[in-house]
Design a protein around this motif. Sequence first.
Motif, PDB file in Angstrom:
ATOM      1  N   LEU A 154       0.866  -1.137   0.021  1.00  0.00           N
ATOM      2  CA  LEU A 154      -0.009  -0.029  -0.049  1.00  0.00           C
ATOM      3  C   LEU A 154       0.769   1.313  -0.028  1.00  0.00           C
ATOM      4  O   LEU A 154       0.605   2.203  -0.872  1.00  0.00           O
ATOM      5  N   ALA A 155       1.775   1.449   0.974  1.00  0.00           N
ATOM      6  CA  ALA A 155       2.998   2.507   0.923  1.00  0.00           C
ATOM      7  C   ALA A 155       3.665   2.756  -0.420  1.00  0.00           C
ATOM      8  O   ALA A 155       3.743   3.873  -0.503  1.00  0.00           O
ATOM      9  N   GLY A 156       3.742   1.606  -1.140  1.00  0.00           N
ATOM     10  CA  GLY A 156       4.482   1.927  -2.237  1.00  0.00           C
ATOM     11  C   GLY A 156       3.767   2.150  -3.656  1.00  0.00           C
ATOM     12  O   GLY A 156       4.382   2.295  -4.604  1.00  0.00           O
ATOM     13  N   ASN A 157       2.723   2.063  -3.625  1.00  0.00           N
ATOM     14  CA  ASN A 157       1.574   2.042  -4.665  1.00  0.00           C
ATOM     15  C   ASN A 157       1.191   3.735  -4.818  1.00  0.00           C
ATOM     16  O   ASN A 157       0.904   4.464  -3.953  1.00  0.00           O
ATOM     17  N   PRO A 158       1.447   4.352  -6.065  1.00  0.00           N
ATOM     18  CA  PRO A 158       1.150   5.589  -6.326  1.00  0.00           C
ATOM     19  C   PRO A 158      -0.412   6.232  -5.889  1.00  0.00           C
ATOM     20  O   PRO A 158      -0.378   7.224  -5.337  1.00  0.00           O
ATOM     21  N   VAL A 159      -1.218   5.278  -6.050  1.00  0.00           N
ATOM     22  CA  VAL A 159      -2.632   5.706  -5.647  1.00  0.00           C
ATOM     23  C   VAL A 159      -2.847   5.399  -4.088  1.00  0.00           C
ATOM     24  O   VAL A 159      -3.280   6.372  -3.417  1.00  0.00           O
ATOM     25  N   THR A 160      -2.528   4.505  -3.502  1.00  0.00           N
ATOM     26  CA  THR A 160      -2.705   4.161  -1.923  1.00  0.00           C
ATOM     27  C   THR A 160      -1.845   4.913  -1.152  1.00  0.00           C
ATOM     28  O   THR A 160      -1.809   5.236   0.202  1.00  0.00           O
ATOM     29  N   GLY A 161      -0.446   5.038  -1.701  1.00  0.00           N
ATOM     30  CA  GLY A 161       0.589   5.490  -0.964  1.00  0.00           C
ATOM     31  C   GLY A 161       0.886   7.027  -1.006  1.00  0.00           C
ATOM     32  O   GLY A 161       1.365   7.780  -0.435  1.00  0.00           O
ATOM     33  N   GLU A 162       0.252   7.785  -2.184  1.00  0.00           N
ATOM     34  CA  GLU A 162       0.527   9.033  -2.415  1.00  0.00           C
ATOM     35  C   GLU A 162      -0.702   9.775  -2.756  1.00  0.00           C
ATOM     36  O   GLU A 162      -1.249  10.820  -1.984  1.00  0.00           O
ATOM     37  N   GLY A 163      -1.541   9.567  -3.780  1.00  0.00           N
ATOM     38  CA  GLY A 163      -2.634  10.128  -4.291  1.00  0.00           C
ATOM     39  C   GLY A 163      -3.707  10.094  -3.305  1.00  0.00           C
ATOM     40  O   GLY A 163      -4.163  11.300  -2.962  1.00  0.00           O
ATOM     41  N   LEU A 164      -4.069   8.958  -2.761  1.00  0.00           N
ATOM     42  CA  LEU A 164      -5.346   9.089  -1.823  1.00  0.00           C
ATOM     43  C   LEU A 164      -4.893   9.855  -0.389  1.00  0.00           C
ATOM     44  O   LEU A 164      -5.713  10.529   0.171  1.00  0.00           O
ATOM     45  N   PRO A 165      -3.979   9.745   0.324  1.00  0.00           N
ATOM     46  CA  PRO A 165      -3.527  10.306   1.414  1.00  0.00           C
ATOM     47  C   PRO A 165      -3.487  11.842   1.136  1.00  0.00           C
ATOM     48  O   PRO A 165      -4.004  12.555   1.879  1.00  0.00           O
ATOM     49  N   ALA A 166      -2.952  12.301   0.095  1.00  0.00           N
ATOM     50  CA  ALA A 166      -2.737  13.734  -0.172  1.00  0.00           C
ATOM     51  C   ALA A 166      -4.122  14.516  -0.522  1.00  0.00           C
ATOM     52  O   ALA A 166      -4.356  15.420  -0.257  1.00  0.00           O
ATOM     53  N   PHE A 167      -4.787  13.581  -1.462  1.00  0.00           N
ATOM     54  CA  PHE A 167      -5.838  14.302  -2.192  1.00  0.00           C
ATOM     55  C   PHE A 167      -7.211  13.689  -2.108  1.00  0.00           C
ATOM     56  O   PHE A 167      -8.241  14.187  -2.276  1.00  0.00           O
ATOM     57  N   GLY A 168      -7.413  12.534  -1.179  1.00  0.00           N
ATOM     58  CA  GLY A 168      -8.613  11.853  -1.095  1.00  0.00           C
ATOM     59  C   GLY A 168      -8.996  11.201  -2.138  1.00  0.00           C
ATOM     60  O   GLY A 168      -8.287  11.448  -3.280  1.00  0.00           O
ATOM     61  N   THR A 169     -10.151  10.545  -2.281  1.00  0.00           N
ATOM     62  CA  THR A 169     -11.174  10.464  -3.364  1.00  0.00           C
ATOM     63  C   THR A 169     -11.251  11.358  -4.366  1.00  0.00           C
ATOM     64  O   THR A 169     -11.362  11.151  -5.507  1.00  0.00           O
TER      65      THR A 169
END
Lengths: 158, 615
Positions: B227-242
């Motif tokens: 999860l931490a290494g995936n661009p969606v779950t590790g970066e996109g979702l924490p920073a911008f949410g859905t």
Amino acid sequence: MQKSLSIDPDKCTGCLQCELACSYDNENAFNPAKSRIKIFTFHDKGRFVPYTCTQCYEAWCMHACPVDAITLDKGTGAKIVHDNLCVGCKVCTIACPFGTINYNADTGKVIKCDLCEGEPECAKACPTDAITYVDANWTGLEKMRAWAEKTDAGQASA
Amino acid sequence: MAWAKKLLRVNLTAGTISEEALNMDWANKYLGQRGLATKYFVEEVDPKVDPLSPDNKMIMATGPLTGTCASTAGRYSVITKGALTGAIACSNSGGFFGNEMKNAGYDMVIFEGASKTPVYLFIDNDNAQLIDASDMWGTSVWDTEDKIKSDHQDPMIRVASIGISGEKGVKYACVVNDYHRAAGRSGVGTVMGSKNLKAVAIRGTKGVTVKDPVRFFEAANAGKAVLAGNPVTGEGLPAFGTQVLMNVINETGALPSQNHRDVQFDGAHAISAEAMAEPRESDGKPNLVRNAACFGCTIACGRISTIDRTHYTVAERPEYQVASGGLEYEAAWALGAATGVDDLDALTFANFICNEQGYDPISFGATVGAAMELYEIGAITDKETGGIELKFGSAKALTDLAELTGKSEGFGAEIGLGSKLLCEKYGHGELSMSVKGQEFPAYDSRGIQGMGLTYATSNRGACHLRSYTVASEVLGIPEKTDPLVHEGKAGLVKAFQDATAVFDSAGICVFTSFAWSLEDVAPQIDAACEGDWSVETLLEVGERIWNLERNFNNAAGFTAADDKLPERLMKDAAKTGPAKGLTSQLDKMLPEYYQLRGWTADGVPTNETLGRLGL
């Protein structure tokens, strides 16, 4: 080198992985109710704050204990509760100014953070580095670095 | 051991509470949460039951991983026959309530009958009791949660409750826990309200264990690393949410606007994640305060937001000048694009009210959009709306209706019917953008062809969370497919549906599936639970659950004729964007889908299929 837990609430998302890790290490079960570290949610402000024992040098809990059930681990600096000596009188819970030592009604003993013999599970489990385990003499280093960086930015733009 | 192996049965008519051993034969076939609770439900409830009758039941259920340290493993679901749809309903929620139920020692709680007077269930480990809730009836979710904690002098109690909308029969009322996490869709809160059950409050301190701790920690940690290494779950979702999707889906040409008349929205940027992060003029602060996690979640996609204090909605109302659950993508779309409103603060306010009074912002926003079209064509007038000028783009109309719907007052009571009943009432059933009575979420079936089939065949009515082919068609997960073509989508939808049923039954969040396949999930389940849980076993469990739900709906009276989209999506081509000129090709995908499922041309599972799945 002695180390301390360093807590940065700005990085905490409130996920409770620290509470899960702490409770599993101490109780062999995932049980936030028995965690030695707690996350406090200030809902209206959108803030999450991890809170646990800071291992006071002159520890009120240790001095208050009438049966000397709390001792210093000289290696880690942790104040350790010895279950075989603790009589559950709770005087330490009154003495502690921060509330970080608490009674466990299921066992009749008090529980507090013992730094997991120098490998704190909460810090290992934290996904955002809100909890880290750092040089006890330099817990402020990252904050200093952050401010230092801002100073540098100011000079560059001047 | 992962499962608590115990359930609580609460008969609200008789006021009795009893414990039962969990049926482990069923657990081995249906895993937990969505699957296992649906099995209990279909065994105990007549498919023809009126959703609001005491004979309907409501189950709150956790999965075997709920309460463990697997990432996102704090989920629970509410399973019932939906008030909005009359179909099987299963609404999944995060927050911290599911973990508390498991820690109290229960996998699920089954509610049957209906109480004569308002009550709430309080579970304190082994002690469960029904308590009078007369003094909470008529109050909001937020006040109910505060009052229960205060009455019991225990801030660590977790509460799931309904607001006034659920009491008053708004068809898409939610069950809301932890102030702003919700079992949101299909009217599960409406069913709860019909039972005079105001809340469920739990304090659980027993602990959750797993079968093989060493192997479990290895598997859970490996999962977290993915999860931490995936661009969606590790970066996109924490920073911008859905909300990261707003501009992306608009550019894809699949952002339904103004009741699906258009597939792009001029105001998309103004209501996007990027806009939530922009400092505002009044105080220099952005709408977004920070991201927040549900129990055990290492993604942390949740949004905590504030409304501009000078905004008309809150300027005179300091109680709303606080941080609370902010806009997620589906809510921002429904409250914004579907209604043509591009005022971020108005949307955030409407979202607060949805949480406070406990109703689904997707169905609400989409219904307001439909009402705006009815108003535009003159089917409803100021007489019906009580003077509200119900024009597309009107923020004031949106926020006024949010408050009225929350209390089911004035025209809000009609918005509370949902778009299907509302549009039929005023002679334009064709303007309801829904399937099986449930409004579409935020993806247009013309611009993302797989979503048309997803909506048409979803067992709980139109829903993106039953097979999120957007992952493949737009984001390229697990592999990129062309959103504009229908070929291959039948297989894609089936694969997503079966896998998602597993995620929903395990106790984890479906958002992990942006990074996890069942290859990542199986080792975690296998180490936590008794039995052997391979990817193959889990896929069969997922397919079994899907067919179980389908069988219930068929017995409830649904047929292949209900697996359809509104004419607008089948006949009116997209006017702009990459999908310009395209309609939904559902009629080409559906027969292939039935065939792949092992169903007849009428959408009925064959005996061979049922036999193969042990149904």
